[in-house]
Design an enzyme around this catalytic site. Structure first.
Site, PDB file in Angstrom:
ATOM      1  N   CYS A 125      40.269  24.056  63.523  1.00 13.93           N
ATOM      2  CA  CYS A 125      40.394  22.624  63.263  1.00 13.93           C
ATOM      3  C   CYS A 125      39.265  21.831  63.940  1.00 13.93           C
ATOM      4  CB  CYS A 125      41.778  22.121  63.665  1.00 13.93           C
ATOM      5  SG  CYS A 125      42.174  20.500  62.942  1.00 13.93           S
ATOM      6  N   HIS A 168      45.155  25.423  60.315  1.00 14.45           N
ATOM      7  CA  HIS A 168      45.784  25.916  61.539  1.00 14.45           C
ATOM      8  C   HIS A 168      46.480  27.249  61.259  1.00 14.45           C
ATOM      9  CE1 HIS A 168      45.370  22.412  64.242  1.00 14.45           C
ATOM     10  NE2 HIS A 168      45.364  21.720  63.118  1.00 14.45           N
ATOM     11  N   GLU A 205      47.949  29.188  63.289  1.00 12.82           N
ATOM     12  CA  GLU A 205      49.162  29.292  64.103  1.00 12.82           C
ATOM     13  C   GLU A 205      50.328  28.524  63.498  1.00 12.82           C
ATOM     14  OE1 GLU A 205      47.366  25.464  65.457  1.00 12.82           O
ATOM     15  OE2 GLU A 205      46.610  27.423  64.774  1.00 12.82           O
TER      16      GLU A 205
END
Length: 221
Positions: free
Chosen positions: A84, A192, A194
């Site tokens: 990001c 992202h 995650e």
């Protein structure tokens, strides 16, 4: 035998808990270190450079902590994953905050989506770009191993990458987003991983196995 280590760079602006939690989930036998210690970062086998927030604040914190040159050193020496705003900080310059010079690790700029962003049908699109979007792979790379082309990842951003080279994936949100870049031992993503479910976890797992070798740059069919 000592554990493989991955350092998550802590400069006060990363989504560190979720990144570290995801790494613990996929990194059996891997030691995860969330740190701003230069010695620890340089000693790690792999490094993740996350980030959220405004690029001006990101660059200011990196410089205040003496981590700007360290990130450039890591980018030249070992496997590194930018996420990001961490990805955006690796570019030459960003249009955000009136224009900010970045780390100049990768060629290209960070651009604003604009205030009148529309899709192909003329429907207005909200900024920030927030939510799931399809990612089209443009090269064959170890970090895409086991991840189908046109898989969906989770995005949160108001600015997007326009790279001059090394594009590893694209996405569409009114304009073409360069959603992933790859240059030698550096891989960077706008989304992202995650927060991207099993697909994102697979990418992080792939990163923990990647030796940083140069990928084969050929189109993915």
């Amino acid at each position: 035998m000592s554990k493989s280590t991955v350092a998550v760079i802590d400069y006060g602006m990363g989504n560190l808990h979720s990144v570290a939690s995801a790494l613990h989930k996929v990194g059996d036998g891997v030691k995860v270190q969330v740190t701003d210690c230069p010695e620890t970062i340089l000693a790690a086998d792999r490094v993740i450079f996350p980030g959220v927030g405004a690029i001006r604040d990101c660059m200011a914190e990196l410089k205040n902590r003496g981590l700007d040159e360290l990130v450039q050193e890591v980018a030249a020496s070992k496997p590194m994953l930018g996420i990001c705003v961490g990805m955006q900080a690796l570019m030459e310059r960003s249009e955000e905050n009136g224009g900010v010079d970045c780390l100049d690790v990768l060629p290209g700029t960070v651009k604003f989506f604009g205030n009148d962003l529309k899709d192909a049908n003329g429907q207005r699109l909200k900024v920030p770009h927030m939510g799931w979007n399809t990612v089209k792979q443009t090269i064959d790379h170890p970090l895409w191993d086991g991840i189908e082309d046109n898989s969906r990842f989770y995005f949160v951003h108001s600015y997007y990458i326009h790279a001059d080279d090394y594009v590893a994936a694209t996405a569409d949100y009114g304009v073409e987003i360069h959603a992933a870049l790859s240059c030698e031992n550096v891989f960077a993503v706008q989304f992202h991983p995650e927060k991207s479910g099993d697909t994102g976890l697979r990418l992080l797992s792939n990163f923990l196995r990647w030796d940083g070798g140069q990928p084969v740059f050929r189109p993915v069919s």
